[in-house]
Structure formats: structure tokens, C-alpha cells
Design a protein around this motif. Structure first.
Motif, PDB file in Angstrom:
ATOM      1  N   TYR A  63       0.666  -1.296  -0.064  1.00  0.00           N
ATOM      2  CA  TYR A  63      -0.001  -0.011  -0.078  1.00  0.00           C
ATOM      3  C   TYR A  63       0.994   1.276  -0.025  1.00  0.00           C
ATOM      4  N   TYR A  64       0.775   1.975  -1.152  1.00  0.00           N
ATOM      5  CA  TYR A  64       1.712   3.198  -1.159  1.00  0.00           C
ATOM      6  C   TYR A  64       1.072   4.388  -1.360  1.00  0.00           C
ATOM      7  N   ASN A  65       1.532   5.472  -0.295  1.00  0.00           N
ATOM      8  CA  ASN A  65       0.822   6.617  -0.365  1.00  0.00           C
ATOM      9  C   ASN A  65       2.007   7.673  -0.637  1.00  0.00           C
ATOM     10  N   PRO A  66       2.055   8.282  -1.898  1.00  0.00           N
ATOM     11  CA  PRO A  66       2.999   9.045  -2.212  1.00  0.00           C
ATOM     12  C   PRO A  66       2.805  10.282  -1.568  1.00  0.00           C
ATOM     13  N   PHE A  67       1.664  10.831  -1.140  1.00  0.00           N
ATOM     14  CA  PHE A  67       1.761  12.142  -0.381  1.00  0.00           C
ATOM     15  C   PHE A  67       2.749  12.082   0.871  1.00  0.00           C
ATOM     16  N   VAL A  68       2.526  10.951   1.632  1.00  0.00           N
ATOM     17  CA  VAL A  68       3.547  10.671   2.837  1.00  0.00           C
ATOM     18  C   VAL A  68       4.590  10.136   2.578  1.00  0.00           C
ATOM     19  N   GLU A  69       4.742   9.700   1.246  1.00  0.00           N
ATOM     20  CA  GLU A  69       6.117   8.734   0.923  1.00  0.00           C
ATOM     21  C   GLU A  69       6.321   7.681   1.922  1.00  0.00           C
ATOM     22  N   GLN A  70       5.138   6.937   1.786  1.00  0.00           N
ATOM     23  CA  GLN A  70       5.414   5.654   2.689  1.00  0.00           C
ATOM     24  C   GLN A  70       4.658   4.603   1.724  1.00  0.00           C
ATOM     25  N   VAL A  71       5.278   3.536   2.139  1.00  0.00           N
ATOM     26  CA  VAL A  71       5.054   2.082   1.518  1.00  0.00           C
ATOM     27  C   VAL A  71       4.670   1.257   2.637  1.00  0.00           C
ATOM     28  N   THR A  72       3.598   0.540   3.014  1.00  0.00           N
ATOM     29  CA  THR A  72       3.306  -0.432   4.010  1.00  0.00           C
ATOM     30  C   THR A  72       3.037  -1.821   3.287  1.00  0.00           C
ATOM     31  N   LEU A  73       3.757  -2.689   4.036  1.00  0.00           N
ATOM     32  CA  LEU A  73       3.595  -3.951   3.337  1.00  0.00           C
ATOM     33  C   LEU A  73       2.747  -5.084   4.448  1.00  0.00           C
ATOM     34  N   TYR A  74       2.053  -6.020   3.979  1.00  0.00           N
ATOM     35  CA  TYR A  74       1.021  -6.807   4.732  1.00  0.00           C
ATOM     36  C   TYR A  74       1.262  -8.040   4.156  1.00  0.00           C
ATOM     37  N   ARG A  75       1.025  -9.077   4.950  1.00  0.00           N
ATOM     38  CA  ARG A  75       0.886 -10.496   4.581  1.00  0.00           C
ATOM     39  C   ARG A  75      -0.372 -10.648   3.856  1.00  0.00           C
ATOM     40  N   GLN A  76      -0.506 -11.016   2.525  1.00  0.00           N
ATOM     41  CA  GLN A  76      -1.841 -11.085   1.689  1.00  0.00           C
ATOM     42  C   GLN A  76      -2.554 -12.076   2.335  1.00  0.00           C
ATOM     43  N   ASP A  77      -2.505 -13.434   3.036  1.00  0.00           N
ATOM     44  CA  ASP A  77      -3.140 -14.085   3.706  1.00  0.00           C
ATOM     45  C   ASP A  77      -4.002 -13.384   4.907  1.00  0.00           C
ATOM     46  N   ASP A  78      -3.236 -12.555   5.515  1.00  0.00           N
ATOM     47  CA  ASP A  78      -3.855 -11.857   6.731  1.00  0.00           C
ATOM     48  C   ASP A  78      -4.907 -10.763   6.452  1.00  0.00           C
ATOM     49  N   ALA A  79      -4.527 -10.098   5.166  1.00  0.00           N
ATOM     50  CA  ALA A  79      -5.196  -9.170   4.592  1.00  0.00           C
ATOM     51  C   ALA A  79      -6.791  -9.682   4.115  1.00  0.00           C
ATOM     52  N   ALA A  80      -6.532 -10.933   3.472  1.00  0.00           N
ATOM     53  CA  ALA A  80      -7.695 -11.574   3.095  1.00  0.00           C
ATOM     54  C   ALA A  80      -8.656 -12.217   4.220  1.00  0.00           C
ATOM     55  N   ALA A  81      -8.024 -12.615   5.270  1.00  0.00           N
ATOM     56  CA  ALA A  81      -8.659 -13.024   6.394  1.00  0.00           C
ATOM     57  C   ALA A  81      -9.525 -12.162   6.980  1.00  0.00           C
ATOM     58  N   ASN A  82      -9.251 -11.009   6.787  1.00  0.00           N
ATOM     59  CA  ASN A  82     -10.057  -9.681   7.614  1.00  0.00           C
ATOM     60  C   ASN A  82     -10.599  -8.756   6.519  1.00  0.00           C
ATOM     61  N   SER A  83     -10.592  -9.206   5.202  1.00  0.00           N
ATOM     62  CA  SER A  83     -11.498  -8.547   4.128  1.00  0.00           C
ATOM     63  C   SER A  83     -12.124  -9.280   3.230  1.00  0.00           C
ATOM     64  N   PRO A  84     -13.679  -9.046   3.237  1.00  0.00           N
ATOM     65  CA  PRO A  84     -14.411  -9.923   2.283  1.00  0.00           C
ATOM     66  C   PRO A  84     -13.866  -9.609   0.867  1.00  0.00           C
ATOM     67  N   MET A  85     -13.547  -8.380   0.503  1.00  0.00           N
ATOM     68  CA  MET A  85     -13.116  -8.002  -0.717  1.00  0.00           C
ATOM     69  C   MET A  85     -12.075  -8.902  -1.458  1.00  0.00           C
ATOM     70  N   LEU A  86     -11.092  -9.181  -0.612  1.00  0.00           N
ATOM     71  CA  LEU A  86     -10.103 -10.180  -1.323  1.00  0.00           C
ATOM     72  C   LEU A  86     -10.679 -11.629  -1.561  1.00  0.00           C
ATOM     73  N   LEU A  87     -11.911 -11.825  -0.998  1.00  0.00           N
ATOM     74  CA  LEU A  87     -12.466 -13.108  -1.504  1.00  0.00           C
ATOM     75  C   LEU A  87     -12.910 -12.989  -3.108  1.00  0.00           C
ATOM     76  N   LEU A  88     -12.940 -11.932  -3.586  1.00  0.00           N
ATOM     77  CA  LEU A  88     -12.955 -11.896  -5.186  1.00  0.00           C
ATOM     78  C   LEU A  88     -11.896 -12.338  -5.909  1.00  0.00           C
ATOM     79  N   LEU A  89     -10.879 -12.474  -5.264  1.00  0.00           N
ATOM     80  CA  LEU A  89      -9.430 -12.816  -5.732  1.00  0.00           C
ATOM     81  C   LEU A  89      -9.269 -14.320  -5.762  1.00  0.00           C
ATOM     82  N   THR A  90     -10.021 -15.154  -4.745  1.00  0.00           N
ATOM     83  CA  THR A  90      -9.700 -16.399  -4.466  1.00  0.00           C
ATOM     84  C   THR A  90     -10.894 -17.518  -4.861  1.00  0.00           C
ATOM     85  N   GLY A  91     -10.463 -18.484  -4.961  1.00  0.00           N
ATOM     86  CA  GLY A  91     -11.586 -19.538  -5.040  1.00  0.00           C
ATOM     87  C   GLY A  91     -11.347 -20.530  -3.775  1.00  0.00           C
TER      88      GLY A  91
END
Length: 209
Positions: free
Chosen positions: A98-126
Motif C-alpha cells: 500500500y503506497y501513499n506518495p503524499f506521505v512517501e510511505q509504503v506499507t507491506l502486509y501478508r496477503q493471507d492476513d489481509a484476505a482473512a480480514n477483508s471480504p473484498m479479497l474473496l473476489l480474488l480467490t476460490g
């Protein structure tokens, strides 16, 4: 912010409307969850422009955004918002950037953790394991409601002619994110470098993996 972007697609994305009453009757023989999963399975890739609104529980408008997204199943997503609120999110398969050029920062997350907490990422996986955490109901001939079994996040998906048109996410804290898609392309050929992120020089890195 990551939750807003991902829950808005980040990717899901990717997914019912029968052109005849016979097609609708055939879909009704499947569970609501199976219907959604079948529609998502037809869309191995997707690209679209989007407009997004975020409203508070009391109805106040909190944010309006436009941008573009690209999805490559089973696990890749690119989500870019336009200036002046320009941000970039990339799900590469194992990492969410997740990159925000205004604050010049990029944040990295494990994708499995993000998917576990977001129904949106269900759209990516079967993945059946991830879908087991959600229940699905039909809310209209072309609408499905995806709800967390433990939790209060919910995702409403609206289709037209088997093409995903709108995503409405109700978040646990009460905010609602509504995402409308335009110029949707189904199963386009997407370049691999769309889902790769090179950290710009001088940018702070917050690695939360």
C-alpha cells in the motif's frame, strides 16, 4: 486506510442475472454461495475504472474517489486512485503493498492476513477455506450479500449480465463503501508487471508482514 481500499476492491476484483427465466431457475438450484463462486470463476481477470464513495453511519459523506483496478485470479490485484487522493495498492500473491506518495510511505502486509480480514479479497480467490468464514444470501435477482459469520463486515455484490457492476461494503465501525465499476473488461490479457511494486528511492517502508 488499507481496510478501506481493500474492502472497497482493493480486488475482490472479480464475479448474476439470467437472460431468461430458465437461466434464473437453473441458478436457483444452486446455493447462493455456489452461485457467486460460479460467477467469480468465470472471471479469471478483470479491468475497470471505478468511482467510490465512503459514507459514515449517520449518512455523512466522508470521501469520494475515482481510479482504476485490475484483477488477475487467483490472487493478484492492482488498485490505483486518482489525484488529489492518489494511492496505489498491489496484491502480488503473497504480499499487499500500500503506497501513499503524499506521505512517501509504503506499507507491506501478508496477503493471507489481509484476505482473512477483508471480504473484498474473496473476489480474488476460490479458496473454500476462506469462503467458509462467510455466509451468502440472495438479496435480489442480480444481488448477493456476503456476510462474515463472526464479525459484522458485509459485502453486497450487484451484477448485470454476469458482469460485476457494484460493490457495497458495510464495515464493522459503521462506514459504508460503495464502489461502482465502469468500462469493465472481462478476461483481458494483463501484463505481469501490473502486479509488481518497486519501492521508489527515499520512501519509508513499514513492513508489517
Amino acid at each position: 486506510m488499507l481496510k478501506e481500499v481493500v474492502s472497497g476492491v482493493s480486488l475482490s476484483l472479480l464475479m448474476f442475472i439470467g437472460s431468461t427465466s430458465q437461466a434464473f431457475a437453473q441458478d436457483n438450484n444452486l446455493s447462493a454461495k455456489q452461485q457467486v463462486q460460479e460467477k467469480l470463476a468465470k472471471m479469471q481477470s478483470l479491468s475497470a475504472d471505478f468511482s467510490q464513495t465512503v459514507t459514515a453511519d449517520n449518512g455523512d459523506m466522508l470521501q469520494q474517489l475515482t481510479g482504476e483496478l485490475a484483477i488477475q485470479r487467483p490472487n493478484k490485484l492492482r488498485w490505483r486512485t486518482d489525484p488529489p487522493d492518489d494511492t496505489l495498492m498491489i496484491a502480488s500473491g503473497d504480499t499487499v503493498w500500500y503506497y501513499n506518495p503524499f506521505v512517501e510511505q509504503v506499507t507491506l502486509y501478508r496477503q493471507d492476513d489481509a484476505a482473512a480480514n477483508s471480504p473484498m479479497l474473496l473476489l480474488l480467490t476460490g479458496s473454500e477455506a476462506q469462503w467458509q468464514d462467510y455466509r451468502v444470501s440472495v438479496t435480489g435477482e442480480d444481488q448477493y450479500l456476503v456476510e462474515q459469520i463472526e464479525g459484522s463486515n458485509s459485502l453486497q455484490l450487484t451484477f448485470a449480465d454476469d458482469v460485476l457492476q457494484q460493490i457495497r461494503l458495510k464495515q464493522e465501525q459503521g462506514d459504508t463503501i460503495e464502489l461502482s465499476l465502469q468500462d469493465v473488461a472481462i478476461n483481458p490479457s494483463l501484463k505481469a508487471d501490473l502486479f509488481h511494486f518497486d519501492i521508489p528511492d527515499g520512501v519509508d517502508v513499514d513492513d508489517q508482514r
